[in-house]
Structures are given as C-alpha cells and as structure tokens.
Write a protein that holds these residues in place. Structure first.
Motif, PDB file in Angstrom:
ATOM      1  N   GLY A 176       0.673  -1.152   0.162  1.00 28.81           N
ATOM      2  CA  GLY A 176       0.013  -0.030   0.005  1.00 28.81           C
ATOM      3  C   GLY A 176       0.789   1.227   0.113  1.00 28.81           C
ATOM      4  O   GLY A 176       0.345   2.352   0.413  1.00 28.81           O
ATOM      5  N   VAL A 177       1.975   1.145  -0.344  1.00 25.59           N
ATOM      6  CA  VAL A 177       2.976   2.380  -0.384  1.00 25.59           C
ATOM      7  C   VAL A 177       2.972   2.941  -1.691  1.00 25.59           C
ATOM      8  O   VAL A 177       3.616   4.216  -1.779  1.00 25.59           O
ATOM      9  CB  VAL A 177       4.282   2.150   0.097  1.00 25.59           C
ATOM     10  CG1 VAL A 177       4.265   1.562   1.601  1.00 25.59           C
ATOM     11  CG2 VAL A 177       5.108   0.969  -0.606  1.00 25.59           C
ATOM     12  N   GLY A 178       2.387   2.586  -2.793  1.00 23.94           N
ATOM     13  CA  GLY A 178       2.473   3.068  -4.154  1.00 23.94           C
ATOM     14  C   GLY A 178       3.437   2.330  -5.231  1.00 23.94           C
ATOM     15  O   GLY A 178       3.894   2.926  -5.927  1.00 23.94           O
ATOM     16  N   LYS A 179       3.784   1.234  -4.650  1.00 23.41           N
ATOM     17  CA  LYS A 179       4.706   0.307  -5.816  1.00 23.41           C
ATOM     18  C   LYS A 179       3.980   0.069  -7.162  1.00 23.41           C
ATOM     19  O   LYS A 179       4.274   0.396  -8.172  1.00 23.41           O
ATOM     20  CB  LYS A 179       4.846  -1.050  -5.286  1.00 23.41           C
ATOM     21  CG  LYS A 179       5.775  -0.788  -4.119  1.00 23.41           C
ATOM     22  CD  LYS A 179       6.163  -2.484  -3.724  1.00 23.41           C
ATOM     23  CE  LYS A 179       5.216  -3.229  -3.194  1.00 23.41           C
ATOM     24  NZ  LYS A 179       4.585  -2.651  -1.744  1.00 23.41           N
ATOM     25  N   THR A 180       2.706  -0.192  -7.130  1.00 27.91           N
ATOM     26  CA  THR A 180       2.174  -0.325  -8.414  1.00 27.91           C
ATOM     27  C   THR A 180       1.675   0.616  -9.195  1.00 27.91           C
ATOM     28  O   THR A 180       1.851   0.884 -10.265  1.00 27.91           O
ATOM     29  CB  THR A 180       0.704  -1.361  -8.123  1.00 27.91           C
ATOM     30  OG1 THR A 180       1.235  -2.554  -7.350  1.00 27.91           O
ATOM     31  CG2 THR A 180      -0.052  -1.687  -9.172  1.00 27.91           C
ATOM     32  N   ILE A 181       1.013   1.633  -8.326  1.00 31.04           N
ATOM     33  CA  ILE A 181       0.857   3.074  -9.068  1.00 31.04           C
ATOM     34  C   ILE A 181       1.984   3.713  -9.587  1.00 31.04           C
ATOM     35  O   ILE A 181       1.917   4.365 -10.858  1.00 31.04           O
ATOM     36  CB  ILE A 181       0.397   3.967  -7.892  1.00 31.04           C
ATOM     37  CG1 ILE A 181      -1.367   3.463  -7.627  1.00 31.04           C
ATOM     38  CG2 ILE A 181       0.203   5.616  -8.260  1.00 31.04           C
ATOM     39  CD1 ILE A 181      -2.114   3.834  -8.704  1.00 31.04           C
TER      40      ILE A 181
ATOM     41  N   ARG B 274       2.223   9.688  -1.946  1.00 32.61           N
ATOM     42  CA  ARG B 274       1.072  10.137  -1.057  1.00 32.61           C
ATOM     43  C   ARG B 274       1.317  11.431  -0.461  1.00 32.61           C
ATOM     44  O   ARG B 274       1.011  11.390   1.061  1.00 32.61           O
ATOM     45  CB  ARG B 274       0.389   8.961  -0.100  1.00 32.61           C
ATOM     46  CG  ARG B 274       0.201   7.637  -0.775  1.00 32.61           C
ATOM     47  CD  ARG B 274      -0.035   6.574  -0.122  1.00 32.61           C
ATOM     48  NE  ARG B 274      -1.322   6.917   0.427  1.00 32.61           N
ATOM     49  CZ  ARG B 274      -2.557   6.276   0.147  1.00 32.61           C
ATOM     50  NH1 ARG B 274      -2.565   5.610  -0.696  1.00 32.61           N
ATOM     51  NH2 ARG B 274      -3.684   6.607   0.834  1.00 32.61           N
TER      52      ARG B 274
ATOM     53  N   PRO C  32       2.454  13.467  -4.717  1.00 31.51           N
ATOM     54  CA  PRO C  32       1.587  13.965  -4.075  1.00 31.51           C
ATOM     55  C   PRO C  32       0.231  13.158  -3.751  1.00 31.51           C
ATOM     56  O   PRO C  32       0.160  12.143  -4.595  1.00 31.51           O
ATOM     57  CB  PRO C  32       0.876  15.481  -4.645  1.00 31.51           C
ATOM     58  CG  PRO C  32       1.129  15.070  -6.215  1.00 31.51           C
ATOM     59  CD  PRO C  32       2.255  14.115  -6.258  1.00 31.51           C
ATOM     60  N   LEU C  33      -0.480  13.229  -2.663  1.00 26.00           N
ATOM     61  CA  LEU C  33      -1.624  12.562  -2.466  1.00 26.00           C
ATOM     62  C   LEU C  33      -2.677  13.226  -3.655  1.00 26.00           C
ATOM     63  O   LEU C  33      -2.699  14.257  -3.522  1.00 26.00           O
ATOM     64  CB  LEU C  33      -2.047  12.684  -1.105  1.00 26.00           C
ATOM     65  CG  LEU C  33      -3.182  11.969  -0.688  1.00 26.00           C
ATOM     66  CD1 LEU C  33      -2.820  10.471  -0.483  1.00 26.00           C
ATOM     67  CD2 LEU C  33      -3.838  12.517   0.707  1.00 26.00           C
ATOM     68  N   ASP C  34      -2.960  12.343  -4.561  1.00 27.50           N
ATOM     69  CA  ASP C  34      -3.950  12.875  -5.607  1.00 27.50           C
ATOM     70  C   ASP C  34      -5.188  11.797  -5.937  1.00 27.50           C
ATOM     71  O   ASP C  34      -4.911  10.660  -6.051  1.00 27.50           O
ATOM     72  CB  ASP C  34      -2.893  13.027  -6.958  1.00 27.50           C
ATOM     73  CG  ASP C  34      -3.626  13.438  -8.042  1.00 27.50           C
ATOM     74  OD1 ASP C  34      -4.578  14.461  -7.793  1.00 27.50           O
ATOM     75  OD2 ASP C  34      -3.229  13.305  -9.183  1.00 27.50           O
TER      76      ASP C  34
ATOM     77  N   LEU D 291      -5.087   9.783  -9.116  1.00 24.57           N
ATOM     78  CA  LEU D 291      -4.045   8.721  -9.055  1.00 24.57           C
ATOM     79  C   LEU D 291      -4.931   7.589  -8.290  1.00 24.57           C
ATOM     80  O   LEU D 291      -4.628   6.513  -8.538  1.00 24.57           O
ATOM     81  CB  LEU D 291      -2.921   9.222  -8.091  1.00 24.57           C
ATOM     82  CG  LEU D 291      -1.596   9.812  -8.887  1.00 24.57           C
ATOM     83  CD1 LEU D 291      -0.385  10.190  -8.087  1.00 24.57           C
ATOM     84  CD2 LEU D 291      -1.203   8.978  -9.904  1.00 24.57           C
ATOM     85  N   ALA D 292      -5.492   7.870  -7.161  1.00 22.24           N
ATOM     86  CA  ALA D 292      -6.237   6.920  -6.444  1.00 22.24           C
ATOM     87  C   ALA D 292      -7.536   6.495  -7.218  1.00 22.24           C
ATOM     88  O   ALA D 292      -7.601   5.143  -7.021  1.00 22.24           O
ATOM     89  CB  ALA D 292      -6.800   7.476  -5.322  1.00 22.24           C
TER      90      ALA D 292
HETATM   91  N1  LIG Z   1      -0.126   9.478  -4.834  1.00 22.29           N
HETATM   92  C1  LIG Z   1      -1.275   8.620  -4.446  1.00 22.29           C
HETATM   93  N2  LIG Z   1      -2.371   9.603  -4.317  1.00 22.29           N
HETATM   94  C2  LIG Z   1      -3.577   8.967  -3.978  1.00 22.29           C
HETATM   95  N3  LIG Z   1      -3.774   7.705  -3.645  1.00 22.29           N
HETATM   96  C3  LIG Z   1      -2.473   6.792  -4.263  1.00 22.29           C
HETATM   97  C4  LIG Z   1      -1.405   7.339  -4.558  1.00 22.29           C
HETATM   98  N4  LIG Z   1      -0.453   6.207  -4.685  1.00 22.29           N
HETATM   99  C5  LIG Z   1      -1.114   5.237  -4.233  1.00 22.29           C
HETATM  100  N5  LIG Z   1      -2.404   5.365  -3.965  1.00 22.29           N
HETATM  101  C6  LIG Z   1      -3.564   4.495  -3.816  1.00 22.29           C
HETATM  102  O1  LIG Z   1      -3.006   3.798  -2.822  1.00 22.29           O
HETATM  103  C7  LIG Z   1      -3.360   2.354  -3.031  1.00 22.29           C
HETATM  104  C8  LIG Z   1      -2.231   1.425  -2.710  1.00 22.29           C
HETATM  105  O2  LIG Z   1      -1.319   1.712  -4.027  1.00 22.29           O
HETATM  106  P1  LIG Z   1      -0.432   0.632  -4.676  1.00 22.29           P
HETATM  107  O3  LIG Z   1       0.227   1.336  -5.816  1.00 22.29           O
HETATM  108  O4  LIG Z   1      -1.251  -0.401  -5.008  1.00 22.29           O
HETATM  109  O5  LIG Z   1       0.507  -0.058  -3.362  1.00 22.29           O
HETATM  110  P2  LIG Z   1       1.457  -1.118  -3.425  1.00 22.29           P
HETATM  111  O6  LIG Z   1       1.762  -1.713  -4.880  1.00 22.29           O
HETATM  112  O7  LIG Z   1       2.535  -0.675  -2.584  1.00 22.29           O
HETATM  113  O8  LIG Z   1       0.681  -2.063  -2.583  1.00 22.29           O
HETATM  114  C9  LIG Z   1      -4.314   2.235  -4.271  1.00 22.29           C
HETATM  115  O9  LIG Z   1      -5.444   1.943  -3.937  1.00 22.29           O
HETATM  116  C10 LIG Z   1      -3.835   3.397  -4.968  1.00 22.29           C
HETATM  117  O10 LIG Z   1      -4.530   3.595  -5.885  1.00 22.29           O
END
Ligand SMILES: Nc1ncnc2c1ncn2[C@@H]1O[C@H](COP(=O)(O)OP(=O)(O)O)[C@@H](O)[C@H]1O
Ligand SMILES: [Mg+2]
Length: 264
Positions: A12-17, A184, A213-215, A218-219
C-alpha cells in the motif's frame, strides 16, 4: 535498456501506482516500456485486464516452462508491453528454492526479451514478500526504486528495506543503486513534512527530490483501468511522474532518450 525494480516490503505504499505511471510517463517521452507484474496478487495486471485464464500465459509460464518472455507479453496502449501475473505465481517460491540459477533467470529472460522486442526500460512491480521472485527482480535491477508512503510507520518500514538490500548485496556480490521516493505526500499535513525531514536525514542523496502528491486522480485511475495520463494528464499526479522520470534521467540513474549507454 535499464531495469527499474520497484520494491518495498510494506504494502500500500504506491509500488503498483508508481510502476504504472512511471511507465506511462516514459511512453509519453517516446520510450516504450516493458512492465512485469511480479506480484501474485495481480494488482497491476488487473489494471490492464483480467489475468489470463491459463496460468502458462503469465509470468508463471516463464518459470514453469521456460516460455520466452516475448511470447508472454501483451500490448498495453500508452505503456508498451505487460507480462501479466497469475495467482499461481506464489508457488514459484516453494517449487524452485533460492539457488543462483533461479535468481539469475529473470535477468537473462529480460535480456532475451529485449533482443526480440527492443525497449528502453523495463519496470518490475514487486510484491511485498522477499522471496525468489523479488530477489530475482533485485538481481536484475539497474536501479531499485523504493516508494515510501509519507507517514511515520512507512518510514520505519523503509529502514527495513535498507537492511534487506544490504543483506542481499553480500549474496548478490554487487551494490545495488537505490533511490527512495516519497508518495502520498500532502503538504498541508505537518506530519508529512516531518517525515520528509526525517527521510532526508536517513537516506541523504538516495532520497529523490521529486515527491508524489496525494492525488485523487491517482487513487481513482486504477478502477477505471487507466494510467494517470488517460485519467487526467494535467493532474498533480501526472506532473509528478513526469518530474520523477526527468530526475532519474538527469541524474543518469536510468538511460535517457538521447543516450544508448547506461552510466552511473
Ligand atoms: N499518490 C497517491 N495518491 C492517492 N492515492 C494513491 C497514491 N499512490 C497510491 N495510491 C492508492 O493507494 C493504494 C495502494 O497503492 P499501490 O500502488 O497499489 O500500493 P502497493 O503496490 O505498494 O501495494 C491504491 O489504492 C492506490 O490507488
Ligand atoms: Mg502492488
């Protein structure tokens, strides 16, 4: 070609995003990219489409049947190519152990892919588990990119990543270049700013200047099966991933559009 491994033992830290949108930023700069979904949870694959019904058509087929990665790749408009994941990938950990052969396999597979279908970059979206898949991804990396969600607990987890990499380096017999990326990030929150100050001290020049940024765009974009430039190309998130690409290129951490060779 450069290989960027996106890794953190915290979920949940943004790896996939980050994997998705950095690849999309690269494509916008005329650099088609190969994304590999290394996570049996198939989050990245789900953003593209449902994982293949036949597990042999996923990354699992590469490990199980030595299928050439070029044969497993599917097109991803606005990105380049995807090697999809499959939940069965989890069994690779137990089937193949952690010997040097299986660790080096992904690296060889990526090189063979690039011979068949030349790409400028390869991005590996890892699972939070440190098993043979993640170790192979770190072995293949020219750069390990570690997203850190901008909260205190995430910073604690990032310290653990540093320990993991140091332990691995003894085994891999090489120093792995790495950069930490704050995700985030919310400037209005005092705590977020404190996390940045602390990360600066902890990671020094290995902390990237760019913050994501928290956006809301992106979410929301994954649920719409979109990367950020499809969702909203003028959003804060879209600009941030362009800035990230620019910073990685400027500092020669990855090969840039105008350069063939990779320099550290
Ligand atoms: N910068 C961001 N702003 C808002 N939401 C985000 C941001 N980065 C990630 N998220 C959301 O947080 C959640 C976890 O992100 P994800 O990339 O799946 O994490 P991981 O791959 O590290 O488990 C997802 O629902 C994603 O849409
Ligand atoms: Mg993920």
């Amino acid at each position: 070609m450069s290989t960027i491994t996106v890794f953190n033992q915290k979920g949940g830290v943004g790896k996939t995003i980050t994997s998705l949108n950095l690849a999309a930023a690269m494509h916008r700069s005329n650099m088609p990219t190969l994304l590999i979904d290394m996570d049996p949870q198939t989050h990245l694959t789900n953003i593209h489409s449902a994982p293949p019904g036949d597990k042999m058509k996923s990354l699992f087929g590469f490990y199980e049947q030595y299928t050439h990665l070029a044969r497993l790749a599917i097109d991803w408009p606005g990105i380049g190519h995807l090697i999809p994941s499959h939940r069965e990938l989890i069994s690779v950990e137990t089937r193949y152990g952690r010997g040097p052969m299986v660790l080096k396999r992904l690296n060889s597979g990526i090189n063979a892919f690039n011979q068949a279908i030349p790409v400028k970059h390869v991005i590996l979206d890892c699972s939070p588990t440190v098993g043979v898949l993640t170790l192979g991804a770190i072995f293949a990396a020219d750069l390990v990119l570690i997203p850190i969600s901008s909260d205190f607990m995430a910073l604690q987890a990032a310290k653990k990543v540093e320990k993991t990499l140091q332990a691995l380096e003894i085994f891999l017999k090489k120093r792995v270049p790495r950069r930490y990326l704050l995700t985030r990030f919310d400037r209005r929150r005092g705590m977020t700013v404190n996390v940045k100050l602390e990360a600066d001290v902890l990671f020094n020049e290995e902390l990237l200047r760019t913050v994501i940024p928290l956006d809301v765009a992106l979410a929301e974009s994954p649920a719409d099966n979109q990367h950020i430039y499809q969702k909203n190309s003028s959003s804060k998130g879209a600009k941030a991933y362009e800035a990230l690409l620019d910073e990685l290129e400027r500092n020669e951490l990855i090969s840039s559009k105008n350069k063939g060779a990779l320099i550290y």
